[in-house]
Design an enzyme around this catalytic site. Structure first.
Site, mmCIF file in Angstrom:
data_model
loop_
_atom_site.group_PDB
_atom_site.id
_atom_site.type_symbol
_atom_site.label_atom_id
_atom_site.label_comp_id
_atom_site.label_asym_id
_atom_site.label_seq_id
_atom_site.Cartn_x
_atom_site.Cartn_y
_atom_site.Cartn_z
ATOM 1 C CG MET A 119 -5.799 -8.652 -33.880
ATOM 2 S SD MET A 119 -5.180 -10.225 -33.287
ATOM 3 C CE MET A 119 -4.299 -9.671 -31.807
ATOM 4 N N GLY A 120 -6.143 -9.537 -38.077
ATOM 5 C CA GLY A 120 -7.392 -9.758 -38.789
ATOM 6 C C GLY A 120 -8.083 -10.980 -38.212
ATOM 7 N NE ARG A 131 -0.866 -14.442 -50.425
ATOM 8 C CZ ARG A 131 -1.701 -15.312 -49.873
ATOM 9 N NH1 ARG A 131 -1.298 -16.042 -48.832
ATOM 10 N NH2 ARG A 131 -2.935 -15.464 -50.334
ATOM 11 C CD GLU A 138 4.464 -19.653 -51.664
ATOM 12 O OE1 GLU A 138 3.399 -20.078 -52.172
ATOM 13 O OE2 GLU A 138 4.519 -19.171 -50.522
ATOM 14 C CG HIS A 147 1.294 -21.213 -49.362
ATOM 15 N ND1 HIS A 147 1.443 -20.152 -50.226
ATOM 16 C CD2 HIS A 147 0.222 -20.904 -48.590
ATOM 17 C CE1 HIS A 147 0.505 -19.250 -49.983
ATOM 18 N NE2 HIS A 147 -0.249 -19.687 -48.982
#
Length: 326
Positions: free
Chosen positions: A155-156, A238, A267, A286
């Site tokens: 929860m940023g 990520r 990726e 992404h």
């Protein structure tokens, strides 16, 4: 003599020309192909600054040879591609691009949740392939989003804005974080809970945690098995936070219902990756911050950080703040 800046990915002309006004600029000319490692090392050896992207690995090998390097402007919020200790040891400022992409990434995260829940990609392909013959009561029926329980891991800033969007769908919001987020609790009615409780009770588990030594591999088969069988997993943080084989096995075994993924451990993901063979997986390349407005704002932030360093001012978004005391 102008400082030499190497840009590791092709940027729009207006950004390139803006940089040219102040610096001797060299740029890798490809948009979709990563600069080769050997070339990056060669350019870094004479660069005063690097403007990099998240796929560029910046480590002790690079920093130890980059004798003139003063600053790296990394076009991302995350900086897990940077060995921060090595950069600090060599007194190289590392800057990122937070804040400017918060809303945009939250939009994509919630769109990915909606697309996965309502089987949008699968349905669009169904139409394009000529398979739609008639209306049917349960044809490509997905699951409701409104009034369901969303569990946010991390929860940023982005997690909080995703929660704000969830509140608009009348969702019950629970979250797990390193620390309590009192603002989210007061403003959005979010409820803090343990990681296990979140896994066991959420209808949608949304991963927005940064990649750290503590979060790497935090989603294994055990975690997926704790989730509801009709739960949907979303990862927009990520790829290395999850064990992709474990996720594949959980989906195939019916231990969870579906997954929406914007990030992957490696990726670009290989076209023959097992996850891409599953119809209940929505996979994106992404693109969390990929709007024209936001990507331009990210590049502008990089330019502002370079300008600050070369004019002896504190950069706008310095990551290794310990350098300020040197």
């Amino acid at each position: 003599m102008k400082p030499y800046v190497y840009v590791t990915r092709k940027v729009p002309e207006e950004i390139y020309h803006k940089l040219q006004e102040q610096y001797d600029v060299d740029m890798w000319p490809e948009e979709e192909v990563q600069v080769p490692r050997e070339l990056l090392l060669e350019k870094a050896q004479k660069a005063d600054a690097l403007l990099t992207v998240i796929s560029d690995q910046l480590d002790e090998e690079l920093f130890s040879e980059a004798k003139n390097l003063k600053v790296v402007a990394n076009m991302a919020v995350g900086y897990d591609n940077v060995d921060l200790d090595a950069a600090s040891k060599h007194q190289i400022a590392i800057c990122n691009t937070p804040d400017v992409l918060t809303d945009t990434t939250a939009d994509l995260t919630f769109a990915l949740l909606l697309a996965t829940a309502r089987r949008m990609i699968e349905s669009a392909e169904f139409v394009k392939e000529g398979k739609w013959k008639s209306w049917s009561p349960m044809l490509l029926a997905g699951t409701d989003v409104h009034h369901k329980k969303i569990g946010i891991v991390g929860m940023g800033k982005i997690g909080t804005v995703v929660a704000k969007r969830a509140a608009g769908f009348d969702m019950e919001i629970i979250y797990h974080n390193r620390s309590r987020h009192e603002v989210a609790e007061e403003m959005l009615g979010a409820t803090y809970c343990s990681f296990d409780e979140l896994l066991e009770t959420a209808d949608f588990v949304v991963c927005l945690a940064p990649l750290t030594e503590h979060t790497r591999g935090m989603f294994q088969r055990e975690q997926f098995q704790k989730m509801k069988k009709d739960a949907i997993f979303i990862n927009a943080s990520r790829g290395a936070i999850i064990n992709e084989q474990a996720l594949y096995d959980a989906l195939v075994a019916g231990e969870i219902a579906a997954a929406g993924l914007d990030v992957f451990e490696k990726e670009p993901i290989s076209a023959d990756h097992p996850l891409l063979s599953l119809s209940n997986v929505v996979a994106l390349p992404h693109i969390g911050s990929a709007t024209k407005e936001t990507r331009m704002a990210m590049m502008e932030t990089c330019c502002e950080n370079l300008d600050a360093i070369f004019n002896d001012r504190p950069p706008k978004t310095l990551v290794n703040k310990n350098l300020l005391s040197l």
